[in-house]
Scaffold this active site. Sequence first.
Site, short mmCIF file in Angstrom:
data_model
loop_
_atom_site.label_atom_id
_atom_site.label_comp_id
_atom_site.label_asym_id
_atom_site.label_seq_id
_atom_site.Cartn_x
_atom_site.Cartn_y
_atom_site.Cartn_z
N ASP A 1 72.48 12.39 -24.34
CA ASP A 1 71.17 11.72 -24.40
C ASP A 1 70.50 12.07 -25.72
OD1 ASP A 1 68.35 10.85 -23.62
OD2 ASP A 1 69.31 10.60 -21.69
N VAL B 1 73.43 6.59 -28.65
CA VAL B 1 74.54 5.66 -28.40
C VAL B 1 74.68 4.57 -29.47
CG1 VAL B 1 74.66 6.01 -25.90
CG2 VAL B 1 73.20 4.18 -26.82
N ASN C 1 75.56 4.26 -19.57
CA ASN C 1 74.32 4.07 -18.81
C ASN C 1 73.07 3.96 -19.70
OD1 ASN C 1 72.35 4.59 -16.42
ND2 ASN C 1 71.97 6.29 -17.86
N TYR D 1 66.49 -8.17 -23.22
CA TYR D 1 67.10 -7.35 -22.16
C TYR D 1 68.16 -8.16 -21.41
CZ TYR D 1 67.47 -4.01 -18.32
OH TYR D 1 67.94 -3.10 -17.39
N LYS E 1 72.19 -7.40 -21.27
CA LYS E 1 72.87 -7.05 -20.02
C LYS E 1 73.92 -8.09 -19.64
CE LYS E 1 70.86 -3.11 -19.28
NZ LYS E 1 71.64 -1.88 -19.30
N THR F 1 62.75 4.64 -11.43
CA THR F 1 63.13 5.59 -12.48
C THR F 1 61.99 5.66 -13.49
OG1 THR F 1 64.07 3.94 -13.96
CG2 THR F 1 65.56 4.86 -12.29
#
Length: 256
Positions: free
Chosen positions: A38, A65, A91, A157, A161, A192
């Site tokens: 992370d 990432v 993820n 987004y 995805k 989350t």
Amino acid sequence: MSARMKGKVALVTGAAMGLGAAAAHALAREGAAVLLTDVADEAADAVVREIRSAGGQAAFAHHDVTSDADWDAAVERARAEFGALHVLVNNAGIAGGGMPIVGHDLGEWRRILSINLDGVFLGLRAAGRLIADSGGGSVINVSSILGKVGLAEAAAYCASKGGVLQLTKAAALEWAPLGIRVNSIHPGFIETPMLAESLRDRPDANEMREMLILAHPLGRLGVPAEIADAILFLASDESRFMTGAELVVDGGYLAR
Ligand SMILES: NC(=O)c1ccc[n+]([C@@H]2O[C@H](COP(=O)([O-])OP(=O)(O)OC[C@H]3O[C@@H](n4cnc5c(N)ncnc54)[C@H](O)[C@@H]3O)[C@@H](O)[C@H]2O)c1
């Protein structure tokens, strides 16, 4: 602890909180050695400590990432620390909602695509050889229901995805001969930090939350452990005949 993942090594990106932290916990609980990565070092370190104090095996590597060099270093760390790599959970991701297409900032578009989609491609590219050399394994790419259906003002987004879904299928076909399965997972709205942050600054946050709940026929939002259980299934041999699949875990959102 039980042993569905005994002897396996997993790398989970974006593992400091939310779905990544839950997945890391679940994989470690089932006996995997887990490298958590992370950009949020302190939060990720705390998750590593929790896993270790529960008797699990875990380590942390700082890892953006979007960086090729960080990917090489993270994969090398998995090899050096745990000797192999069998499971990759791509993820890490960001939301960046609330942006109409007209007037959408190109830099913001690229930032979202770069983390959510390029990050998955770089991960596959960096980790593929080590997973193959480790005897094969399972890659889980975290997409979304919004990789399958649209949402207004979330073009970047949704595009990112949807890209993850198709990238998953191409990789699944390419790597089936290597014994590497590649599947995507499509969560509904899950409680989350990402969701909390998306709602936080909206004056209509309560109404939005109610609308989101109503969009899930099971009558509630999901919790991270429910996605972690599905990730664990895809990581384990229980899903050994699945590759290139889209696992939807969404309280019925897409059933309408
Ligand atoms: N929460 C939901 O409702 C939901 C639904 C469907 C899909 N998803 C997807 O699940 C994944 C996890 O989401 P979440 O809700 O746990 O989010 P979160 O914001 O709670 O956690 C995401 C983590 O990714 C990390 N991260 C962000 N940018 C990074 C980068 N460049 N390099 C490495 N790490 C980075 C963050 O530091 C954070 O720890 C994302 O890909 C998200 O798009 C979430």
